[in-house]
Scaffold this motif. Structure first.
Motif, mmCIF file in Angstrom:
data_model
loop_
_atom_site.group_PDB
_atom_site.id
_atom_site.type_symbol
_atom_site.label_atom_id
_atom_site.label_comp_id
_atom_site.label_asym_id
_atom_site.label_seq_id
_atom_site.Cartn_x
_atom_site.Cartn_y
_atom_site.Cartn_z
ATOM 1 N N ILE A 120 65.925 118.664 13.678
ATOM 2 C CA ILE A 120 64.843 118.047 14.454
ATOM 3 C C ILE A 120 65.260 117.965 15.921
ATOM 4 N N PHE A 121 64.404 118.501 16.794
ATOM 5 C CA PHE A 121 64.615 118.431 18.231
ATOM 6 C C PHE A 121 63.384 117.783 18.863
ATOM 7 N N PHE A 122 63.613 117.000 19.894
ATOM 8 C CA PHE A 122 62.503 116.322 20.566
ATOM 9 C C PHE A 122 62.530 116.641 22.049
ATOM 10 N N TYR A 123 61.361 117.023 22.592
ATOM 11 C CA TYR A 123 61.240 117.256 24.032
ATOM 12 C C TYR A 123 60.189 116.327 24.614
ATOM 13 N N SER A 124 60.507 115.737 25.781
ATOM 14 C CA SER A 124 59.553 114.933 26.536
ATOM 15 C C SER A 124 59.737 115.253 28.018
ATOM 16 N N THR A 125 58.630 115.483 28.732
ATOM 17 C CA THR A 125 58.727 115.835 30.155
ATOM 18 C C THR A 125 59.219 114.667 30.989
ATOM 19 N N HIS A 126 58.617 113.491 30.794
ATOM 20 C CA HIS A 126 58.954 112.319 31.605
ATOM 21 C C HIS A 126 59.681 111.300 30.726
ATOM 22 N N ALA A 127 60.937 111.048 31.025
ATOM 23 C CA ALA A 127 61.735 110.169 30.156
ATOM 24 C C ALA A 127 62.285 108.977 30.932
ATOM 25 N N THR A 128 61.899 107.793 30.484
ATOM 26 C CA THR A 128 62.489 106.559 30.990
ATOM 27 C C THR A 128 63.526 106.099 29.972
ATOM 28 N N ILE A 129 64.784 106.166 30.359
ATOM 29 C CA ILE A 129 65.851 105.821 29.408
ATOM 30 C C ILE A 129 66.083 104.309 29.446
ATOM 31 N N SER A 130 65.188 103.598 28.801
ATOM 32 C CA SER A 130 65.295 102.146 28.688
ATOM 33 C C SER A 130 66.243 101.804 27.537
ATOM 34 N N PRO A 131 66.709 100.555 27.466
ATOM 35 C CA PRO A 131 67.551 100.171 26.316
ATOM 36 C C PRO A 131 66.876 100.455 24.977
ATOM 37 N N GLU A 132 65.562 100.204 24.899
ATOM 38 C CA GLU A 132 64.830 100.498 23.665
ATOM 39 C C GLU A 132 64.835 101.987 23.357
ATOM 40 N N ALA A 133 64.637 102.793 24.387
ATOM 41 C CA ALA A 133 64.613 104.245 24.185
ATOM 42 C C ALA A 133 65.977 104.749 23.713
ATOM 43 N N ARG A 134 67.046 104.201 24.286
ATOM 44 C CA ARG A 134 68.392 104.599 23.847
ATOM 45 C C ARG A 134 68.587 104.291 22.368
ATOM 46 N N GLU A 135 68.118 103.129 21.963
ATOM 47 C CA GLU A 135 68.273 102.728 20.566
ATOM 48 C C GLU A 135 67.432 103.610 19.648
ATOM 49 N N ASN A 136 66.177 103.817 20.016
ATOM 50 C CA ASN A 136 65.259 104.569 19.157
ATOM 51 C C ASN A 136 65.622 106.051 19.064
ATOM 52 N N LEU A 137 66.064 106.625 20.172
ATOM 53 C CA LEU A 137 66.381 108.052 20.177
ATOM 54 C C LEU A 137 67.779 108.344 19.631
ATOM 55 N N ASN A 138 68.510 107.302 19.322
ATOM 56 C CA ASN A 138 69.837 107.500 18.736
ATOM 57 C C ASN A 138 69.767 107.712 17.224
ATOM 58 N N SER A 139 68.600 108.050 16.740
ATOM 59 C CA SER A 139 68.403 108.288 15.309
ATOM 60 C C SER A 139 69.374 109.349 14.788
ATOM 61 N N PRO A 140 69.995 109.114 13.647
ATOM 62 C CA PRO A 140 70.916 110.117 13.080
ATOM 63 C C PRO A 140 70.198 111.398 12.677
ATOM 64 N N TYR A 141 68.872 111.335 12.557
ATOM 65 C CA TYR A 141 68.117 112.517 12.162
ATOM 66 C C TYR A 141 67.822 113.455 13.338
ATOM 67 N N LEU A 142 67.957 112.951 14.567
ATOM 68 C CA LEU A 142 67.614 113.742 15.753
ATOM 69 C C LEU A 142 68.821 114.537 16.221
ATOM 70 N N ASN A 143 68.672 115.862 16.277
ATOM 71 C CA ASN A 143 69.784 116.714 16.704
ATOM 72 C C ASN A 143 69.981 116.703 18.216
ATOM 73 N N GLN A 144 68.885 116.942 18.964
ATOM 74 C CA GLN A 144 68.969 116.972 20.417
ATOM 75 C C GLN A 144 67.686 116.416 21.021
ATOM 76 N N PHE A 145 67.845 115.746 22.150
ATOM 77 C CA PHE A 145 66.709 115.250 22.929
ATOM 78 C C PHE A 145 66.696 116.000 24.260
ATOM 79 N N ILE A 146 65.624 116.731 24.511
ATOM 80 C CA ILE A 146 65.515 117.538 25.722
ATOM 81 C C ILE A 146 64.456 116.920 26.625
ATOM 82 N N THR A 147 64.743 116.828 27.917
ATOM 83 C CA THR A 147 63.783 116.285 28.865
ATOM 84 C C THR A 147 63.974 116.967 30.209
ATOM 85 N N SER A 148 63.082 116.671 31.150
ATOM 86 C CA SER A 148 63.242 117.166 32.517
ATOM 87 C C SER A 148 63.703 116.012 33.395
#
Length: 409
Positions: free
Chosen positions: A300-328
């Motif tokens: 599983i890969f996730f791409y988002s153009t606009h990424a605000t790396i908030s504490p919540e986002a860090r926690e949520n995107l740290n899912s063990p199921y997510l291989n890579q998070f790609i953003t601009s």
């Protein structure tokens, strides 16, 4: 001084500096404009001019075009940056600039695109859809009005959430247009760059036109973008699935898996969206996909153009199921390793300053439309428009960059 000038609303803003460099601007932004703040905290920009005479006084920018590159700042609120945009645009016009454009990749206030009296909007369907905005302004329209009053002739942004709505707002505010005949609102489609990255990254199995690849739209709003990336990638044997979400509160989201979720089983899948703030929607999508016995993708890969790396986002995107998070880097703070935190191990940032410089040249200087430039024919050349940034903690850092595919488009 060149007739096309790139400036910023913050001193030494890395994104603006990168755009200026990619645009071959030889003069530093700090040597073009001084950004000073008085002791009473009032901001005052000044375009620098040598050898002022009676004839040139107030005409130092005569015949020139000024492009204000504006991005999110860790040190200034968006309200402060917006006020700086107004003052810089006004200073440019008061000193003779022929044309002023705001280049704001993550357009401020565009999510606040309706008020209680708004009727011409796709999400305004009944009384309740208007009632929720009682007491609020339509901030997107207010921003457009203030930009026009300040002297901004055109606004250029990237992957706007509702480009058709924004276009109507800016055309309403500026119906007479400008002398260059450049649209008052330009939305750059980043899909060709993302298609290019998917093809050259080595993350997914590309053989037989993507028979092992799946694309996921996390909600109906992302479906058009996901379809376009798939089309531009040339992976015609890949599958595409669109989910629906139910929002129970600002941070409480559940995902309804569609019947065709089984198509994703065993595939390398890309979830694509325009923005992430808390990561709640994406976390719900990832968990629903990974934990469903009907699905179970290989990666599983996730791409988002606009990424605000908030504490919540860090926690949520740290899912063990997510291989890579790609953003601009439309929100440049995403490059800060401290902000990335644990996500350093799985975050890839596509730096797009070269693409923005290219768009300034073609769309603002030569008056070409973005759709005429950035389409199917630009995919194979799009790797010239971005650079990949990733931490040494990311396993991809040591991966061979040898291209292991043939472009099939």
């Amino acid at each position: 001084m060149n007739n096309h000038i790139i400036v910023s609303n913050v001193s030494d803003a890395s994104f603006a500096l990168g755009v200026g460099y990619a645009h071959s601007q030889k003069i530093d932004i700090s040597d073009i404009i001084a950004l000073k703040t008085f002791i009473n905290n009032e901001f005052c920009p000044r375009f620098l001019q040598d050898h002022v005479t009676e004839e040139t006084l107030g005409h130092g920018l005569k015949g020139k075009s000024v492009y204000i590159v504006s991005t999110h700042s860790a040190h200034h609120s968006r309200d402060e940056l917006a006020m700086r945009n107004y003052l810089i645009a006004s200073a440019a016009k008061e000193n003779g600039a022929e044309f002023v454009a705001l280049v704001e990749p993550d357009l401020f206030y565009s999510a606040q695109d309706r008020g209680p009296r708004t009727l011409d909007h796709p999400q305004v369907t009944d009384f309740s859809s208007r009632e929720k905005f009682v007491g609020q302004p339509c901030s997107a329209e207010m921003y457009a009005q203030l930009l026009k009053t300040s002297g901004v002739d055109s606004v250029m942004t990237v992957h706007n959430h509702k480009p058709d709505v924004m276009r109507k707002i800016y055309e309403k505010v500026n119906p007479e247009g400008n002398s260059r005949r450049i649209p008052s609102f330009l939305n750059l489609d980043i899909a060709p760059l993302i298609a290019n990255y998917i093809l050259r990254s080595g993350l997914v199995r590309l053989w037989n036109y993507g028979e092992h690849v799946g694309f996921v739209a996390p909600d109906d709003g992302a479906a058009e973008f996901v379809n376009r990336v798939r089309e531009l990638s040339g992976l015609h044997n890949s599958v595409i699935v669109t989910f629906s979400k139910t929002r129970h509160g600002q941070r409480d989201v559940t995902v309804d898996l569609s019947e065709d979720v089984e198509l994703l089983k065993g595939r390398d899948i890309f979830i694509l969206d325009d923005m992430v703030r808390t990561g709640g929607t994406i976390a719900a999508n990832i968990s629903a996909i990974a934990e469903s016995s009907r699905c179970r993708p290989a990666n599983i890969f996730f791409y988002s153009t606009h990424a605000t790396i908030s504490p919540e986002a860090r926690e949520n995107l740290n899912s063990p199921y997510l291989n890579q998070f790609i953003t601009s880097n439309t929100i440049p703070s995403v490059l800060n390793r401290d902000d990335q935190g644990r996500l350093r191990k799985k975050i890839v940032v596509l730096k797009i300053e070269k693409w923005i410089a290219n768009a300034i040249r073609h769309c603002l200087e030569e008056a070409q439309l973005p759709d005429e430039i950035y389409g199917i024919n630009s995919v194979t050349q799009s790797d010239d428009f971005y650079e990949v940034d990733l931490s040494t903690k990311n396993p991809l850092h040591n991966k061979s960059r040898v291209q292991q595919y043939e472009l099939t488009i």
